[in-house]
Design a protein around this motif. Structure first.
Motif, PDB file in Angstrom:
ATOM      1  N   ARG A  71       3.385 -29.613  14.842  1.00 18.55           N
ATOM      2  CA  ARG A  71       2.562 -28.521  14.316  1.00 18.55           C
ATOM      3  C   ARG A  71       1.310 -29.100  13.651  1.00 18.55           C
ATOM      4  N   ASN A  88      -6.367 -27.743  17.112  1.00 19.79           N
ATOM      5  CA  ASN A  88      -4.918 -27.657  17.313  1.00 19.79           C
ATOM      6  C   ASN A  88      -4.531 -28.260  18.660  1.00 19.79           C
ATOM      7  N   ASP A 133       8.026 -22.620  10.572  1.00 23.00           N
ATOM      8  CA  ASP A 133       7.280 -23.869  10.406  1.00 23.00           C
ATOM      9  C   ASP A 133       5.979 -23.635   9.656  1.00 23.00           C
ATOM     10  N   LEU A 148       0.724 -21.435  14.140  1.00 23.22           N
ATOM     11  CA  LEU A 148       1.839 -20.878  14.914  1.00 23.22           C
ATOM     12  C   LEU A 148       1.384 -20.268  16.228  1.00 23.22           C
TER      13      LEU A 148
END
Length: 324
Positions: free
Chosen positions: A4, A125, A179, A183
């Motif tokens: 993540r 990301n 988490d 996401l």
């Protein structure tokens, strides 16, 4: 285990000059009350003469590094979202890299106007999930005061200058919606709507920077529908719903758009971080600015679910859902 992209630090910078609505009354057929009632804006910051987008970005980036307790040599990549670069090239990001004293990694710009930070955050990301980078500095920085037509009261009162920065770092997660980190994301664009929001100049067209032009009513109509849709789509991808949202941190363009979008999502303004009254519309800088201010205020805290969404010229729009 799942990788993540977790937020490690945020920071922002605003130019020293504060311009109250009343200043426009001397040169335009407008009033403080008119601007407030239609936009929610009370004041904004303008860059000083000679103060550039990269300079704003460097100061915001350093604030984010300080917040994260990191040194610049720990950063693998720098992405700057901006529509108002210092020069046609090189990228603002490379000037930020030099300004921070970094000689490693890589740096580049992303241009999606007011949605730029959402696109840059999604890009960062992707770099982390692919293993290309472990830590990415993502910045939104603008000097929109440089492209204002000061005789157009429908646009020049809306925008301000500033920069915000965020550091993402790879971390192990379980793959669940519990988490920390990003996401989900949801990105869109539709070039058929170019005429609704654009700058009437450019290198290969006029050879001049040009001025911002906008069909405000049409942009408003598209914004409310598209922002609600993209936020809901990103939440669904994350396995979450509106009831799970702690904070919406929207693009700070217009308070009426923010309120209408929030209502369309079935939420109330108690769940929204707003800075538009003090900053105006800082385009790609508005979301990271609001994230940094929201953390400073004590609104945004670890473990909370944050929805960010923005729409800008192109049209381009999108959203990111993350757990702080």
């Amino acid at each position: 285990m799942t990788i993540r992209s977790v937020v490690r630090g945020v920071g922002h910078y605003l130019p020293e000059r504060v311009v109250e609505n009343a200043e426009f009354e001397a040169t335009l057929e407008t009033t403080d009350e008119w601007i407030r009632s239609r936009t929610g804006i009370e004041r904004r910051h303008f860059a000083a003469e000679g103060e550039t987008t990269s300079q704003l970005a460097i100061k915001a980036a350093q604030a984010a590094l300080d917040d994260a307790g990191m040194k610049v040599d720990q950063i693998d990549a720098i992405i700057v979202a901006t529509s108002t670069p210092d020069f046609t090239f090189p990228a603002v990001a490379t000037m930020v890299q030099a300004g921070l004293g970094s000689t490693t990694g890589f740096a580049y710009d992303v241009q999606a106007v007011c949605a730029g930070f959402i696109f840059a955050l999604t890009n960062a990301n992707g770099l982390i999930l692919s293993g290309q980078a472990e830590r990415v500095l993502v910045i939104g920085a603008e000097t929109f005061s440089r492209i204002m037509d000061w005789e157009d009261r429908s646009t020049c009162v809306l925008f301000g200058d500033g920069a915000g920065a965020l550091i993402l770092e790879a971390a192990q997660g379980t793959g669940s919606k519990e988490d920390r980190g990003i996401l989900s994301s949801d990105l869109h664009s539709d070039g058929r709507y170019r005429e609704l929001l654009y700058v009437d100049g450019g290198v290969s067209s006029t050879g001049q920077a040009g001025f911002l032009r906008m069909q405000g009513n049409q942009v408003f109509r598209h914004a409310v529908v598209k922002l609600a849709q993209t936020a809901e789509a990103a939440l669904e991808k994350a396995g979450l719903g509106a009831q799970d949202v702690d904070w919406i941190v929207p693009h700070q363009a217009n308070l009426r758009i923010i309120k209408a979008t929030t209502e369309k999502m079935g939420l109330d303004m108690d769940h929204v971080v707003t800075t538009v009254a003090d900053h105006g519309n800082t385009s790609a800088a508005s979301i990271p600015l609001a994230l940094s201010v929201g953390k400073q205020r004590g609104q945004i805290r670890e473990g909370q679910v944050i929805v960010t969404e923005a729409i800008g010229g192109g049209l381009a729009w999108g959203s990111v859902v993350l757990r702080w």
